[in-house]
Design a protein around this motif. Structure first.
Motif, PDB file in Angstrom:
ATOM      1  N   GLU A 145       6.533   5.066   4.871  1.00  0.00           N
ATOM      2  CA  GLU A 145       7.105   4.420   6.056  1.00  0.00           C
ATOM      3  C   GLU A 145       7.829   3.116   5.725  1.00  0.00           C
ATOM      4  OE1 GLU A 145       3.857   3.942   8.720  1.00  0.00           O
ATOM      5  OE2 GLU A 145       3.783   6.061   9.310  1.00  0.00           O
ATOM      6  N   ALA A 146       7.759   2.684   4.468  1.00  0.00           N
ATOM      7  CA  ALA A 146       8.363   1.410   4.080  1.00  0.00           C
ATOM      8  C   ALA A 146       9.887   1.507   4.017  1.00  0.00           C
ATOM      9  CB  ALA A 146       7.822   0.963   2.729  1.00  0.00           C
ATOM     10  N   VAL A 147      10.545   0.395   4.273  1.00  0.00           N
ATOM     11  CA  VAL A 147      11.990   0.300   4.098  1.00  0.00           C
ATOM     12  C   VAL A 147      12.286   0.288   2.596  1.00  0.00           C
ATOM     13  CG1 VAL A 147      14.032  -1.121   4.545  1.00  0.00           C
ATOM     14  CG2 VAL A 147      12.194  -0.983   6.244  1.00  0.00           C
ATOM     15  N   GLU A 148      13.317   1.007   2.196  1.00  0.00           N
ATOM     16  CA  GLU A 148      13.595   1.155   0.766  1.00  0.00           C
ATOM     17  C   GLU A 148      13.740  -0.194   0.066  1.00  0.00           C
ATOM     18  OE1 GLU A 148      16.745   3.429  -2.233  1.00  0.00           O
ATOM     19  OE2 GLU A 148      16.851   3.713  -0.052  1.00  0.00           O
ATOM     20  N   GLY A 149      14.341  -1.159   0.732  1.00  0.00           N
ATOM     21  CA  GLY A 149      14.522  -2.464   0.114  1.00  0.00           C
ATOM     22  C   GLY A 149      13.228  -3.206  -0.143  1.00  0.00           C
ATOM     23  N   ASP A 150      12.167  -2.843   0.589  1.00  0.00           N
ATOM     24  CA  ASP A 150      10.869  -3.508   0.422  1.00  0.00           C
ATOM     25  C   ASP A 150       9.940  -2.738  -0.517  1.00  0.00           C
ATOM     26  OD1 ASP A 150      11.727  -5.384   2.242  1.00  0.00           O
ATOM     27  OD2 ASP A 150      10.838  -4.343   3.969  1.00  0.00           O
ATOM     28  N   MET A 151      10.378  -1.571  -1.001  1.00  0.00           N
ATOM     29  CA  MET A 151       9.490  -0.684  -1.747  1.00  0.00           C
ATOM     30  C   MET A 151       8.953  -1.322  -3.023  1.00  0.00           C
ATOM     31  SD  MET A 151       8.058   2.259  -1.665  1.00  0.00           S
ATOM     32  CE  MET A 151       9.071   3.186  -0.495  1.00  0.00           C
ATOM     33  N   LEU A 152       9.839  -1.932  -3.826  1.00  0.00           N
ATOM     34  CA  LEU A 152       9.404  -2.506  -5.092  1.00  0.00           C
ATOM     35  C   LEU A 152       8.372  -3.610  -4.867  1.00  0.00           C
ATOM     36  CD1 LEU A 152       9.532  -2.735  -8.121  1.00  0.00           C
ATOM     37  CD2 LEU A 152      11.559  -4.193  -7.892  1.00  0.00           C
ATOM     38  N   TYR A 153       8.623  -4.477  -3.905  1.00  0.00           N
ATOM     39  CA  TYR A 153       7.672  -5.554  -3.611  1.00  0.00           C
ATOM     40  C   TYR A 153       6.332  -4.980  -3.166  1.00  0.00           C
ATOM     41  CZ  TYR A 153       5.419  -9.388  -1.095  1.00  0.00           C
ATOM     42  OH  TYR A 153       4.518 -10.299  -0.635  1.00  0.00           O
ATOM     43  N   MET A 154       6.357  -3.929  -2.352  1.00  0.00           N
ATOM     44  CA  MET A 154       5.114  -3.323  -1.876  1.00  0.00           C
ATOM     45  C   MET A 154       4.319  -2.717  -3.032  1.00  0.00           C
ATOM     46  SD  MET A 154       4.584  -0.334   0.975  1.00  0.00           S
ATOM     47  CE  MET A 154       5.214  -1.413   2.269  1.00  0.00           C
ATOM     48  N   ILE A 155       5.017  -2.031  -3.930  1.00  0.00           N
ATOM     49  CA  ILE A 155       4.342  -1.426  -5.077  1.00  0.00           C
ATOM     50  C   ILE A 155       3.703  -2.508  -5.948  1.00  0.00           C
ATOM     51  CG2 ILE A 155       4.718  -0.190  -7.248  1.00  0.00           C
ATOM     52  CD1 ILE A 155       6.827   1.472  -5.801  1.00  0.00           C
ATOM     53  N   GLN A 156       4.459  -3.566  -6.218  1.00  0.00           N
ATOM     54  CA  GLN A 156       3.915  -4.655  -7.037  1.00  0.00           C
ATOM     55  C   GLN A 156       2.689  -5.273  -6.396  1.00  0.00           C
ATOM     56  OE1 GLN A 156       7.411  -7.133  -7.317  1.00  0.00           O
ATOM     57  NE2 GLN A 156       8.119  -6.166  -9.222  1.00  0.00           N
ATOM     58  N   ARG A 157       2.720  -5.424  -5.079  1.00  0.00           N
ATOM     59  CA  ARG A 157       1.584  -6.002  -4.359  1.00  0.00           C
ATOM     60  C   ARG A 157       0.363  -5.089  -4.442  1.00  0.00           C
ATOM     61  NH1 ARG A 157       2.723  -7.272   1.787  1.00  0.00           N
ATOM     62  NH2 ARG A 157       2.579  -5.008   1.839  1.00  0.00           N
ATOM     63  N   LEU A 158       0.572  -3.775  -4.317  1.00  0.00           N
ATOM     64  CA  LEU A 158      -0.533  -2.820  -4.394  1.00  0.00           C
ATOM     65  C   LEU A 158      -1.144  -2.803  -5.793  1.00  0.00           C
ATOM     66  CD1 LEU A 158       0.929   0.201  -2.384  1.00  0.00           C
ATOM     67  CD2 LEU A 158      -0.869  -1.366  -1.647  1.00  0.00           C
ATOM     68  N   VAL A 159      -0.274  -2.855  -6.811  1.00  0.00           N
ATOM     69  CA  VAL A 159      -0.762  -2.819  -8.189  1.00  0.00           C
ATOM     70  C   VAL A 159      -1.574  -4.076  -8.505  1.00  0.00           C
ATOM     71  CG1 VAL A 159      -0.046  -2.874 -10.614  1.00  0.00           C
ATOM     72  CG2 VAL A 159       1.084  -1.328  -9.007  1.00  0.00           C
ATOM     73  N   ILE A 160      -1.072  -5.235  -8.078  1.00  0.00           N
ATOM     74  CA  ILE A 160      -1.795  -6.493  -8.318  1.00  0.00           C
ATOM     75  C   ILE A 160      -3.130  -6.490  -7.579  1.00  0.00           C
ATOM     76  CG2 ILE A 160      -1.754  -8.978  -7.883  1.00  0.00           C
ATOM     77  CD1 ILE A 160       1.267  -8.888  -8.353  1.00  0.00           C
ATOM     78  N   ALA A 161      -3.126  -6.015  -6.337  1.00  0.00           N
ATOM     79  CA  ALA A 161      -4.365  -5.970  -5.550  1.00  0.00           C
ATOM     80  C   ALA A 161      -5.393  -5.074  -6.220  1.00  0.00           C
ATOM     81  CB  ALA A 161      -4.069  -5.488  -4.136  1.00  0.00           C
ATOM     82  N   TYR A 162      -4.930  -3.966  -6.780  1.00  0.00           N
ATOM     83  CA  TYR A 162      -5.853  -3.058  -7.462  1.00  0.00           C
ATOM     84  C   TYR A 162      -6.449  -3.709  -8.700  1.00  0.00           C
ATOM     85  CZ  TYR A 162      -7.485   0.778 -10.371  1.00  0.00           C
ATOM     86  OH  TYR A 162      -8.241   1.581 -11.178  1.00  0.00           O
ATOM     87  N   LYS A 163      -5.603  -4.391  -9.474  1.00  0.00           N
ATOM     88  CA  LYS A 163      -6.082  -5.022 -10.703  1.00  0.00           C
ATOM     89  C   LYS A 163      -7.046  -6.162 -10.420  1.00  0.00           C
ATOM     90  CE  LYS A 163      -2.192  -3.869 -13.688  1.00  0.00           C
ATOM     91  NZ  LYS A 163      -1.084  -4.383 -14.545  1.00  0.00           N
TER      92      LYS A 163
END
Length: 334
Positions: A145-163
């Motif tokens: 459901e994310a806007v394509e322009g926000d996708m990279l930032y969202m992925i980075q945030r999810l990866v950092i949160a997981y780590k």
């Protein structure tokens, strides 16, 4: 189209269908994309399927459990920028395996692959930005459901949160009917969960919080082998230390709970766990602190590795790691 999508996956689909759904003969056929695999090559592959099935049967897999988990036979289909399967099988009869590639064909650029350009998006390391399948499925709706322009930032945030979360420390996977676990170095940050740990690293892992006086002291064996081929080769000389380590483990009524860890949880740790499964477990996976009397040969090693990969599908010991395991377990044949 990569051979992995046009040939390897179709082969596995046919082999799995024959192995798990023997009575469903209509699911046993080999399906390959006609635009990429010629009739002669298709026939050559098909002629070898029975041999592949025999090899799979020799692994002594838990076929009823695998059949129950899968539920339906598999059927491959393909999507590329230039081609897609026109008629997909009904999902009520099959589980569709969609082979999707971003690579495109440019006629004349690579004759051996009919113009296929390698590396155009098939390797997830090149475009995933750290997003793993587990993270994707956990946050699937949010990502779609994310806007394509926000996708990279969202992925980075999810990866950092997981780590930064506790779940990263709890990434060890239990191997089948045993008390063995395989995970990454971060799994070793919770030593109180185990009776013993074998850690593959060229330097000691981070020290757990010393302020916790109630933390259980866990016997730990550090095998001095880092990542890559050099680490896999070093493993060969380090594996002999396992025997003395096991002699220090407490003798209990139940098998000790052991963790095998390396940087990615897929290579060296799997090789060490494989060695232990071959040495200290019989065919029924009963553990003994003494080395098992079971004859160790290539068939046994393949069976034990199948036990690991069934429990941990992303286990992927390198060729060099497996060569070290073979050399240690079968020195006369190495």
């Amino acid at each position: 189209m990569p051979d992995a999508l046009s040939k390897t996956i179709p082969i596995w689909c046919a082999v799995i269908n024959r192995l798990l759904f023997g009575e469903l003969h209509e699911s046993h056929d080999l399906h390959t994309p006609e635009e990429f695999v010629g009739r002669f090559e298709h026939a050559q592959i098909e002629a070898r399927l029975d041999g592949f099935v025999d090899d799979a049967e020799s692994l002594d897999l838990d076929v009823p459990s695998l059949r129950s988990a899968l539920g339906k036979p598999l059927h491959p289909s393909w999507i590329t920028p230039d081609f897609s399967t026109q008629h997909l099988r009904s999902s009520t009869d099959y589980r569709q395996v969609v082979c999707c590639t971003a690579s495109r064909r440019v006629i004349g650029t690579e004759a051996s692959e009919s113009g296929y350009i390698q590396g155009a998006g098939d390797d997830s390391e090149g475009w995933s930005h750290g997003l793993t399948p587990a993270l994707y499925w956990k946050h699937q709706r949010q990502l779609l459901e994310a806007v394509e322009g926000d996708m990279l930032y969202m992925i980075q945030r999810l990866v950092i949160a997981y780590k930064c979360s506790d779940t990263e420390y709890d990434n060890a996977v239990n191997i089948g009917p045993t008390n063995l676990y395989v995970g990454t170095i971060t799994s070793a940050m919770q030593p109180e969960l185990y009776d013993g740990m074998v850690i593959c690293r060229d330097q000691p892992p981070p020290t757990p919080d010393p302020g916790n006086k109630h933390r259980k002291r866990t016997k730990t064996l550090h095998l001095l082998c880092g990542d890559g081929k050099l680490g896999s080769r070093a493993l060969r000389s380090q594996l002999s230390r396992i025997l003395s380590f096991f002699n220090t483990l407490p003798s209990k009524d139940k098998p000790p709970k052991l963790l095998f860890a390396c940087s990615n949880g897929k290579d060296l740790s799997v090789g060490v766990a494989l060695t232990v499964l071959c040495m200290f477990f019989d065919d029924d996976y009963h553990f003994t602190l003494q080395t098992s009397n079971t004859k160790i040969d290539k068939t046994l090693i393949r069976r034990r590795l199948a036990c690991i990969t069934t429990a941990k599908p992303d286990a992927n010991p390198s060729r060099s790691t497996l060569q070290s395991v073979h050399a240690f377990l079968m020195p006369r044949e190495a």
